[in-house]
Design an enzyme around this catalytic site. Structure first.
Site, PDB file in Angstrom:
ATOM      1  N   GLY A  59      48.250  33.327  35.847  1.00 42.72           N
ATOM      2  CA  GLY A  59      47.367  33.895  34.830  1.00 42.72           C
ATOM      3  C   GLY A  59      47.099  32.853  33.770  1.00 42.72           C
ATOM      4  N   CYS A  86      53.421  30.407  39.138  1.00 46.45           N
ATOM      5  CA  CYS A  86      52.856  29.911  37.885  1.00 46.45           C
ATOM      6  C   CYS A  86      53.246  30.817  36.712  1.00 46.45           C
ATOM      7  CB  CYS A  86      51.336  29.774  38.032  1.00 46.45           C
ATOM      8  SG  CYS A  86      50.638  28.761  36.723  1.00 46.45           S
ATOM      9  N   TYR A  87      52.311  31.608  36.170  1.00 46.97           N
ATOM     10  CA  TYR A  87      52.684  32.518  35.077  1.00 46.97           C
ATOM     11  C   TYR A  87      53.770  33.481  35.550  1.00 46.97           C
ATOM     12  CZ  TYR A  87      52.126  35.505  30.983  1.00 46.97           C
ATOM     13  OH  TYR A  87      52.345  36.205  29.836  1.00 46.97           O
ATOM     14  N   HIS A 173      50.934  26.642  42.828  1.00 46.77           N
ATOM     15  CA  HIS A 173      50.170  27.751  43.429  1.00 46.77           C
ATOM     16  C   HIS A 173      50.162  27.641  44.960  1.00 46.77           C
ATOM     17  CE1 HIS A 173      48.297  29.435  39.780  1.00 46.77           C
ATOM     18  NE2 HIS A 173      48.437  28.204  39.309  1.00 46.77           N
ATOM     19  N   GLU A 175      49.125  29.853  46.883  1.00 48.44           N
ATOM     20  CA  GLU A 175      48.006  30.630  47.414  1.00 48.44           C
ATOM     21  C   GLU A 175      46.726  29.814  47.559  1.00 48.44           C
ATOM     22  OE1 GLU A 175      49.082  30.668  44.341  1.00 48.44           O
ATOM     23  OE2 GLU A 175      47.672  31.509  42.905  1.00 48.44           O
ATOM     24  N   ASP A 231      28.022  48.082  54.196  1.00 45.23           N
ATOM     25  CA  ASP A 231      29.096  48.998  53.806  1.00 45.23           C
ATOM     26  C   ASP A 231      28.864  50.416  54.348  1.00 45.23           C
ATOM     27  OD1 ASP A 231      30.033  46.806  52.478  1.00 45.23           O
ATOM     28  OD2 ASP A 231      29.320  47.444  50.513  1.00 45.23           O
ATOM     29  N   LYS A 378      35.090  42.422  51.193  1.00 41.92           N
ATOM     30  CA  LYS A 378      33.839  42.406  51.956  1.00 41.92           C
ATOM     31  C   LYS A 378      34.011  41.795  53.360  1.00 41.92           C
ATOM     32  CE  LYS A 378      29.364  43.199  51.832  1.00 41.92           C
ATOM     33  NZ  LYS A 378      28.695  44.362  51.247  1.00 41.92           N
TER      34      LYS A 378
END
Ligand code: XMP
Length: 533
Positions: A59, A86-87, A173, A175, A231, A378
């Site tokens: 964050g 991280c945060y 990170h 990710e 969708d 999506k």
């Protein structure tokens, strides 16, 4: 109704929106279901979600800032394995009795890291490797019973853990793709440390969703407004599989769709799926309502309101026919939920797509909502569509505004203008579909750099002089809009090769009666928007 919650679930506590989404997606890529909760969720709320593991995201705040997000310390006492980045790493440190301080030097970008061989988080990754850092604050003192497991030249506590409590954290990170072994670390955490199974697959998702829809609907009737977009089509395919003829798909044809689109939608939902399909031919009613209307907002209002009039008329017909409708299915997807902050307020009502909110249900009409995609991103919705047998061209369809071609015709909408635009737009799509296919073959990537993300024709409300053969013409120009983007929030005009532009121009002028000129819009968003209206 929400999507089914699989038995294994990872909760990502989000300390800064985009970080949480990225982590949830990485976990899902490893075939484990993952949901995002706001970072201020209480320990009781987290426990109620019954996660198998918890990940604390990064964050933008500093842990010591006055309004810095905190974590309920009880979350770390639930006995559920925790991983923080991280945060999230720093918040674990300060919450459990360690310290975080400001360092002289920030660390941004790739950093060489060395880890201890005995940490299970780093299993199968080299002792020295590159990780992605983005921080100024750093853990200066680890909590009691924790061990430092990795460091960089600048960061003395690049990773720490308390194996006995299964709490692990990294300053970097894992990710992001720039941490080459990040995925391995995530997979070590999920599978080796938490003992989860990678069984959240398309097959299991479909099976669970179908079971949940059946359980909720029972023998009642469901209605769905089908637009031909991705969708609503995927919701229809899923409901078709779950409840077949109990589903009525209402396709309101306002005459403002692209060339051949109504026929394609009807073909798919009458031939591929065994549902009750109602094709409402509302073209003439829309043409009358829109005659002479030039203001784009007024066009939108007319189109939206009439959609509901048509839709409710079908619902009423069904009721009179002895088949009352209890449920309305709609294609709300996960980003709609995250962006509306619905998780935080707990308010399901706030998740109804805003355009539905604008039009109140008429007196006496009530539907319960079914939103089977409300936990999917999506690209997962597209994958689900493919797995359910929807054709690829529909699943990968570009965004198309609900009010359709009415907002791509500047000024009033007439049958003549609609014809010109549909024909020109069909050529734009044909040529740029082929261009994208060529790029795909060259790069192996669907949305590679310079592939077009959205492309269409626009009809401005002017005419100009041209010459065709020996005759002067006084006809309409077509504006070509083609953009590169990932999310429509920002976009740049596509750097199309001259030969592609040339072919589109000569085909439109030769093949579309009423068009004598083609212009290319070379404005990014911002300051322009993608659509003209
Ligand atoms: P703008 O023009 O604001 O558009 O840059 C951003 C994206 O949103 C799509 N768009 C719409 N989609 N209903 C929709 O479902 C609408 O009324 C609408 N207006 C714009 C647009 O095509 C682009 O992808």
């Amino acid at each position: 109704m929400s999507a089914t919650a699989p038995a294994q679930k990872v909760i990502v506590l989000d300390f800064g929106a985009q970080y949480g989404q990225l982590i949830a997606r990485r976990v899902r890529d490893l075939h484990v279901y993952s949901e995002i909760m706001p970072c201020d969720a209480t320990a009781e709320e987290v426990a109620a979600a019954q996660p198998s593991a918890i990940i604390l995201s990064g964050g933008p705040a500093s842990v010591y800032a006055e309004d810095a997000p905190r974590i309920d310390p009880g979350v770390l006492e639930l006995g559920i394995p925790v991983l923080g980045f991280c945060y999230g790493h720093q918040i674990i440190a300060v919450t459990l009795g360690g310290e975080v301080g400001h360092t002289d030097k920030g660390e941004y970008g790739p950093a060489p890291l060395t880890h201890h061989e005995n940490s299970r988080l780093f299993e199968g990754t080299p002792a020295s490797q590159t990780v992605w850092m983005s921080h100024r604050d750093a853990v200066t003192c680890i909590p009691p019973k924790f061990a430092i497991t990795a460091r960089t030249d600048i960061c003395g506590v690049a990773a720490m853990e308390c194996e006995a409590r299964k709490i692990y954290s990294t300053q970097f990170h894992p990710e992001v793709r720039h941490t080459p072994y990040g995925n391995q670390m995530l997979s070590n955490f999920l599978f080796n440390i938490c003992g989860l199974q990678p069984n959240w697959t398309m097959d299991s998702i479909i099976e669970d969703s179908v079971a949940a829809i059946r359980a909720q609907v029972g023998s009642s009737r469901v209605i769905l407004g089908l637009s031909g977009g991705v969708d609503s089509s995927v919701v229809a395919a899923l409901c078709a599989k779950a409840i077949g003829k109990q589903l009525t798909c209402v396709f309101v044809n306002h005459g403002l769709l692209r060339k051949n689109e109504p026929e394609e939608v009807e073909e798919i939902f009458t031939k591929l799926f065994d549902v009750d399909f109602v094709h409402v031919h509302a073209e003439e009613r829309y043409a009358k309502l829109l005659a002479g209307v030039t203001d784009p907002e007024q066009k939108r209002r007319i189109i939206g309101t009439q959609f509901w009039n048509e839709f409710f008329a079908v619902a009423q017909d069904l009721a009179e026919d002895g088949r009352p409708v209890q449920f309305m299915a709609q294609g709300t997807i996960y980003p709609d939920i995250i962006e509306s902050g619905a998780r935080k307020t707990g308010g399901k009502a706030s998740t109804i797509k805003s355009h539905h909110n604008l039009i109140p249900f008429p007196e006496g009409v009530h539907f319960d909502l079914i939103e089977p995609l409300d936990h999917f991103f999506k690209d997962e919705v597209r994958a689900l569509g493919s797995a359910l047998g929807l054709p690829e061209y529909l699943v990968h369809r570009q965004p198309f505004p609900g009010p359709g071609l009415a907002i791509r015709i500047i000024g009033d909408v007439t049958p003549e203008k609609l014809d010109i635009l549909k024909n020109a737009d069909a050529i734009v799509r044909e040529e740029l579909d082929a261009y994208n296919d060529r790029l795909f073959q060259e790069t192996g990537e669907r949305n590679s750099e310079h592939s077009c993300w959205q492309y269409f024709a626009v009809l401005p409300d002017i005419k100009s002089v041209g010459v065709m053969g020996d005759e002067r013409t006084y006809q309409r120009p077509i504006i070509l809009r083609a953009v590169e983007s990932t999310d429509a929030m920002t976009a740049d005009w596509a750097k199309l090769p001259y030969d592609v532009l040339g072919r589109i121009s000569s085909r439109i002028v030769a093949e579309v009666p009423g068009a004598n000129r083609v212009c290319y819009d070379i404005t990014p968003k911002p300051p322009a928007t993608i659509e003209w209206e």
